[in-house]
Write a protein that holds these residues in place. Structure first.
Motif, PDB file in Angstrom:
ATOM      1  N   PRO A   1     -13.753  -5.085  -0.860  1.00 27.27           N
ATOM      2  CA  PRO A   1     -13.102  -5.091  -2.189  1.00 27.27           C
ATOM      3  C   PRO A   1     -13.435  -6.100  -3.233  1.00 27.27           C
ATOM      4  CG  PRO A   1     -11.454  -4.468  -0.530  1.00 27.27           C
ATOM      5  CD  PRO A   1     -12.787  -4.916   0.218  1.00 27.27           C
TER       6      PRO A   1
ATOM      7  N   PHE B   1       0.910  -1.145   0.017  1.00 29.29           N
ATOM      8  CA  PHE B   1      -0.046   0.001  -0.041  1.00 29.29           C
ATOM      9  C   PHE B   1       1.032   1.146   0.094  1.00 29.29           C
ATOM     10  CE2 PHE B   1      -4.557  -1.417   1.188  1.00 29.29           C
ATOM     11  CZ  PHE B   1      -4.473  -2.505   0.819  1.00 29.29           C
TER      12      PHE B   1
ATOM     13  N   MET C   1      -5.553   4.932   7.081  1.00 35.90           N
ATOM     14  CA  MET C   1      -6.815   4.492   7.998  1.00 35.90           C
ATOM     15  C   MET C   1      -6.611   3.177   8.432  1.00 35.90           C
ATOM     16  SD  MET C   1      -9.693   6.050   5.441  1.00 35.90           S
ATOM     17  CE  MET C   1      -9.349   5.625   4.061  1.00 35.90           C
ATOM     18  N   ALA C   2      -5.837   2.363   7.944  1.00 36.14           N
ATOM     19  CA  ALA C   2      -5.603   0.813   8.468  1.00 36.14           C
ATOM     20  C   ALA C   2      -4.962   0.905   9.664  1.00 36.14           C
ATOM     21  CB  ALA C   2      -5.219   0.036   7.229  1.00 36.14           C
TER      22      ALA C   2
ATOM     23  N   LEU D   1      -3.422   4.318  -2.128  1.00 36.30           N
ATOM     24  CA  LEU D   1      -3.328   3.247  -1.184  1.00 36.30           C
ATOM     25  C   LEU D   1      -2.631   3.666   0.050  1.00 36.30           C
ATOM     26  CD1 LEU D   1      -2.964   0.050  -3.183  1.00 36.30           C
ATOM     27  CD2 LEU D   1      -5.002   1.006  -2.058  1.00 36.30           C
TER      28      LEU D   1
ATOM     29  N   THR E   1      -3.401   6.488   1.552  1.00 31.89           N
ATOM     30  CA  THR E   1      -4.357   6.922   2.341  1.00 31.89           C
ATOM     31  C   THR E   1      -5.055   6.106   3.068  1.00 31.89           C
ATOM     32  OG1 THR E   1      -4.380   8.768   0.812  1.00 31.89           O
ATOM     33  CG2 THR E   1      -6.546   8.167   2.105  1.00 31.89           C
ATOM     34  N   VAL E   2      -5.491   4.775   2.163  1.00 37.90           N
ATOM     35  CA  VAL E   2      -6.214   3.640   2.968  1.00 37.90           C
ATOM     36  C   VAL E   2      -5.308   2.818   4.180  1.00 37.90           C
ATOM     37  CG1 VAL E   2      -6.874   1.199   2.348  1.00 37.90           C
ATOM     38  CG2 VAL E   2      -7.217   2.979   0.790  1.00 37.90           C
TER      39      VAL E   2
ATOM     40  N   TYR F   1      -6.692  -6.399  -8.029  1.00 39.54           N
ATOM     41  CA  TYR F   1      -6.908  -5.400  -7.117  1.00 39.54           C
ATOM     42  C   TYR F   1      -5.490  -4.237  -7.402  1.00 39.54           C
ATOM     43  CZ  TYR F   1      -7.141  -2.860  -2.506  1.00 39.54           C
ATOM     44  OH  TYR F   1      -7.210  -1.909  -1.793  1.00 39.54           O
TER      45      TYR F   1
ATOM     46  N   THR G   1      -5.113  -0.422  -8.673  1.00 38.58           N
ATOM     47  CA  THR G   1      -4.712   0.653  -7.732  1.00 38.58           C
ATOM     48  C   THR G   1      -3.574   1.047  -7.806  1.00 38.58           C
ATOM     49  OG1 THR G   1      -4.201  -1.039  -6.091  1.00 38.58           O
ATOM     50  CG2 THR G   1      -6.529  -0.046  -6.049  1.00 38.58           C
TER      51      THR G   1
END
Length: 143
Positions: A78, A50, A62-63, A56, A58-59, A136, A140
């Motif tokens: 997803p 990521f 958050m994770a 990713l 940004t994801v 995926y 991305t």
């Protein structure tokens, strides 16, 4: 019932789920937790993959809160989104889905799926994990 884990979207509103299954003009595409729970990635792999693109990253930011409680993430949503554009990622079975809208106290709402040729649901029964992750990350990562 192929899963011993309750489907979150049905648990939170079994009446809406029952209506959606009962009144759909075409069979719903369903990707249950029994299929998605195998799509996991460790914290280290998530951080490695990521960090490659702003989207990713940004994801990943958050994770980090999630990783305070778990050492991996599961790609439930997803996969559900991916099969819209790449249905060959999963093998599906046509059948009838019914939602119990009045579960007993202490029990979550349940969905019964019965394979048949005229059903209201196309349920994923397997996923090609390698193909999913390739799709995926293809979508991305920058070209």
């Amino acid at each position: 019932d192929r899963s011993t884990v309750a489907e979150w979207n049905i648990v939170v509103d079994p009446v809406a789920a029952a209506i959606a299954f009962r009144h759909a003009p075409d069979p719903h595409v369903c990707v249950g937790i029994d299929v998605t729970q195998g799509l996991t990635m460790s914290r280290g792999d998530v951080e490695e993959h990521f960090a490659r693109t702003p989207l990713l990253r940004t994801v990943l930011d958050m994770a980090r809160i999630y990783f305070e409680q778990s050492d991996h993430i599961t790609f439930h949503d997803p996969l559900a989104a991916a099969v819209i554009f790449a249905p060959a990622l999963c093998e599906f079975r046509l059948g009838g889905a019914e939602v119990d809208t009045a579960p007993q106290a202490g029990h979550a709402a349940a969905t019964a799926f019965t394979p048949n040729e005229h059903g209201n649901a196309r349920a994923a029964i397997t996923v090609n994990q390698d193909a999913f992750f390739a799709e995926y990350f293809r979508r991305t990562l920058p070209a």
